[in-house]
Each structure stands twice: as C-alpha cells, then as structure tokens.
Design a protein around this motif. Structure first.
Motif, mmCIF file in Angstrom:
data_model
loop_
_atom_site.group_PDB
_atom_site.id
_atom_site.type_symbol
_atom_site.label_atom_id
_atom_site.label_comp_id
_atom_site.label_asym_id
_atom_site.label_seq_id
_atom_site.Cartn_x
_atom_site.Cartn_y
_atom_site.Cartn_z
ATOM 1 N N ASP A 60 10.849 8.412 0.645
ATOM 2 C CA ASP A 60 10.209 8.092 -0.688
ATOM 3 C C ASP A 60 8.762 8.725 -0.573
ATOM 4 O O ASP A 60 7.974 8.174 0.119
ATOM 5 C CB ASP A 60 9.889 6.620 -0.749
ATOM 6 N N LEU A 116 6.086 8.496 -2.614
ATOM 7 C CA LEU A 116 5.310 7.835 -2.766
ATOM 8 C C LEU A 116 4.866 6.827 -1.813
ATOM 9 O O LEU A 116 3.503 6.712 -1.409
ATOM 10 C CB LEU A 116 5.474 6.872 -4.176
ATOM 11 N N SER A 162 2.863 7.918 -9.039
ATOM 12 C CA SER A 162 3.559 9.166 -8.950
ATOM 13 C C SER A 162 3.156 10.242 -9.949
ATOM 14 O O SER A 162 3.341 11.475 -9.687
ATOM 15 C CB SER A 162 5.014 8.832 -9.495
ATOM 16 N N ASN A 163 2.632 9.882 -11.275
ATOM 17 C CA ASN A 163 2.037 10.839 -11.970
ATOM 18 C C ASN A 163 0.685 11.420 -11.841
ATOM 19 O O ASN A 163 0.205 12.311 -12.414
ATOM 20 C CB ASN A 163 2.070 10.204 -13.464
ATOM 21 N N LEU A 201 0.995 13.027 -6.638
ATOM 22 C CA LEU A 201 2.012 13.728 -5.742
ATOM 23 C C LEU A 201 2.028 15.278 -5.989
ATOM 24 O O LEU A 201 2.776 15.895 -5.611
ATOM 25 C CB LEU A 201 3.158 13.158 -6.449
ATOM 26 N N VAL A 221 5.343 17.407 -8.615
ATOM 27 C CA VAL A 221 5.878 16.280 -8.363
ATOM 28 C C VAL A 221 7.358 16.112 -9.056
ATOM 29 O O VAL A 221 8.256 15.444 -8.551
ATOM 30 C CB VAL A 221 5.089 15.146 -9.483
ATOM 31 N N ARG A 256 10.466 14.793 -6.862
ATOM 32 C CA ARG A 256 11.303 13.399 -7.618
ATOM 33 C C ARG A 256 12.899 13.933 -7.637
ATOM 34 O O ARG A 256 13.719 12.949 -7.444
ATOM 35 C CB ARG A 256 10.823 13.006 -9.089
ATOM 36 N N GLU A 267 13.740 10.420 -8.939
ATOM 37 C CA GLU A 267 14.075 10.294 -10.370
ATOM 38 C C GLU A 267 15.119 9.642 -11.002
ATOM 39 O O GLU A 267 15.220 8.965 -11.835
ATOM 40 C CB GLU A 267 13.924 11.875 -10.972
ATOM 41 N N GLU A 323 7.838 5.962 -14.157
ATOM 42 C CA GLU A 323 6.692 6.463 -13.394
ATOM 43 C C GLU A 323 6.396 5.119 -12.273
ATOM 44 O O GLU A 323 6.983 3.771 -12.684
ATOM 45 C CB GLU A 323 5.588 6.449 -14.034
ATOM 46 N N GLN A 347 6.860 -0.404 -11.291
ATOM 47 C CA GLN A 347 7.197 0.757 -12.059
ATOM 48 C C GLN A 347 7.103 0.477 -13.788
ATOM 49 O O GLN A 347 7.107 -0.688 -14.033
ATOM 50 C CB GLN A 347 8.842 1.082 -11.771
#
Length: 385
Positions: free
Chosen positions: A83, A85, A103-104, A107, A111, A115, A121, A131, A150
C-alpha cells in the motif's frame, strides 16, 4: 464541509470528534462512532483503522466503516503488503513528521501508475471509492495502526488545508489508541476463564480488540510449539505463516472483532492452516461478553485443533457415530477440515442453501448449534475412537 466556516467548526465539530476519540477508549462500540462521525463531518465515503505487522509487511486486522468484507479481503490479498499510501506515511514518520498524506497530493507524478500497479485503484473502485488520505495513528514496535479515510468520485479531492485540520486530531488519536490497546488486554481477562472452562480440551487463544493476544492456555502453547504455521510474534500478535494464509486469517479475525464490538451474532468461522505435513483447524468466534454478565470483553476467541494429535475424520466414522447421511457426512468432514459453506458448495456442485440444509441436519443430530461446537465435538469423537 466548507472551511470558510472554520470558526463554527472549531467551536463544535472539532471538539465533538475529539470527545468521540477519547470516548472510544472505554466505549463498548470502540472507535466505530468516531469513524462514522468523521466521514460525516469531512464528506467522506468510508474510513478505517488498519492494523499491520510491519516486520512481516502484512495486514493483521481492521476496524472498518462502509468497506465491505469482499473489499477488505481483496485489500488483504492484493494491496496491503504494498500500500503506497501507508508506505508514504511510514516514510514521513521516519523523517520526524507525523502528518496526514493523501493519494492525490503526496504520491508524486506517477500516482496513476502506482495505483494501477499495486491494484489500489482496482480496490478503491470495487466499493465506490476514489481517493484516500491517512496517517499513522499509533505505532509500538512492529504494531502499526493506520487511520485512513476514502472519498468517492463525486466528492472533492483532498486539499492541503483539509490535511492540516486532520493533523490536529493525530496527538489525540495516538493517545487514545495507545490507551485502548493497553486497556483491551486487561478487559479480556474476566471473560476468559468461563470460555476456557467450556473448551478446556482444546487450544484456546484470545485476541483482544486491538488484535493482540490477551490469553492462551497450555494446550495452545503446545500447539504453537509443534506447528510452525501459527505463532505469536514479538509484538504479541497472532500470525499465520505464508502470505495467503496470513491474509485470510486477518480477514476472519477482523470480522470476528468487529462483530464482538458491535455485539452482533456472527457464525463461527472455520479455517484450515497447513504447514508442511502439519495441519491445524482454527475456529474463530467473536467474544460476546455482556454487561449483565459482568464482562465487556471485546475481541475474538480462536480455538485450535491440531491434527497431529488425532486421526483424520472419515465419512464412515461420522455416519456410524451420528447417523449422518452420505451427504451430511461429507459436509461435516469438510467443515472440520476448514472449508467454508461456500467452498463446500463449490467443490460439491451443490447450492449454498443445500449445504446449509445439510448443516442444520448435522446440528440437530449432533446436538450442537454453532460450527465451533460442531468442530470441537467431531474432533473429540475422532480422538476417542
């Protein structure tokens, strides 16, 4: 929420959420009220506290809100060990900064590839999320508690301004989760003696709501010494050997702990663990102490049957001992072997409803009511013949 109204937020929602954080330490519902309120206040889709063993790079369990069991299973199998994140949050922590990452935002330019390659994803999309943001809530040795939230595609992406607000909760989460893990170890004690007396002929391990071992009896110690497929690690966590077994066990343990905290019924979950020539059947059951009984213990009871101590159960033996039909004997033997009702249905070509019908007949003929009781009875019967 809209941050233009920050003054009203800090006068109400912020303090309400901090109150829920500390209420979680002694609440029967644990951190679930905080998780639910957090996603309401911050326009979230789902949230969780995920427990990892950083030495083995594996998920041990999770408290989740709005994350289906199928999604948790997928995460445990395909995403948890890489993972990005969580890895980013650990990296930030090692640099001396305890803060939220998203995540947005954190990363980097790759990204989308990250993902996709890590299947994060695919996991998020499987239950309607898009996200994620999270931070380390608590760390003790190899025991890591990661708080994450999330959002869905129709909700806004995370902003740096929001993450700064989220960071204000981290000192409180660290203190509360630390207190909770220590308290859980103490709260399991009063409930254990009665449970052990009921199942004294089997190995007994009690995991508290923080996924650490609070108790194990001598029979369990003997099983752990004889079978390398299951062990209690240096951080007091019960772990299965092998990536696939470890992931499957983490999902079962999570379901049992969540049912225990929510005080709801959950069918016993039977799991077969093989390591070389050794095989153990584990029955995972939620602790169901009640205030009326003087016990508010939360966690999971893991009952062990080590097949190295007894013969395998044969269909003919089951039919002769309990007057089972051919189909019922097959179902009973498969259950003791660690197969789920869905697994049995798939391998036998029958529907799950048909398999459940056979199971109800087996319960009636053996005088049992739960799968854990049934497995214990059948394995004892096999040993004595």
């Amino acid at each position: 929420m809209h941050f233009s109204d920050r003054e009203n937020f800090f006068n109400h929602d912020f303090h309400e959420l901090i109150g829920l954080i500390y209420d979680s330490v002694t609440s029967e519902q644990g951190f679930f009220p905080f998780l639910k309120r957090f996603i309401q206040v911050f326009n979230g889709h789902s949230a969780s506290f995920a427990i990892y063993n950083t030495a083995a790079n594996s998920l041990l369990g999770a408290w989740t809100v709005n994350i289906p069991e199928e999604a948790l299973r997928f995460y445990s199998e395909h995403v948890s060990h890489r993972d990005v994140l969580v890895e980013k949050a650990i990296s930030v922590n090692r640099q001396g900064s305890c803060r939220f990452v998203a995540s947005n935002l954190d990363l980097g330019p790759d990204v989308k590839r990250l993902r996709r390659d890590t299947r994060a994803e695919e996991w998020l999309e499987s239950y309607g999320a898009c996200e994620a943001a999270g931070a380390i809530a608590y760390m003790d040795g190899h025991y890591l508690n990661f708080f994450g939230m999330q959002r869905s595609p129709d909700q806004p992406e995370f902003s740096y301004e929001e993450l700064t607000v989220f960071d204000g909760f981290l000192p409180h989460l660290h203190r509360a989760v630390g207190l909770y893990t220590r308290l859980m170890q103490r709260r399991c004690g009063p409930a254990v003696e009665r449970l052990v007396l009921e199942r004294v002929n089997r190995g007994i391990i009690v995991c508290d709501a923080s996924f650490r071992v609070a108790f194990r009896n001598g029979k369990a110690d003997d099983t752990l010494k004889r079978n390398a497929g299951l062990r209690v690690n240096s951080d007091g966590m019960l772990v299965a050997h092998g990536n696939e077994s470890a992931r499957q066990f983490a999902v079962l343990l999570s379901a049992a702990v969540e049912a225990s905290i929510a005080r709801r019924e959950l069918e016993d979950q039977v799991f077969s663990l093989e390591h070389g020539q050794q095989r153990i059947t584990l029955v995972v059951t939620p602790l169901q102490g009640t205030a009326e009984a003087g016990s508010l213990a939360q966690g999971a009871l893991v009952t062990l049957h080590d097949w190295s101590w007894s013969n395998e159960i044969s269909d003919d033996l089951l039919k002769s001992l309990f007057d089972l039909t051919d189909a019922e004997a097959v179902v009973a033997a498969e259950l003791v072997g660690g197969q789920s009702l869905s697994d049995i249905a798939q391998t036998s070509g029958r529907s799950r409803e048909t398999v459940k019908y056979h199971l109800n007949n087996i319960f009636r003929k053996t005088g049992t009511r739960r799968q854990g009781e049934l497995v214990s009875l059948l394995s004892r019967a096999c040993t004595s013949v």
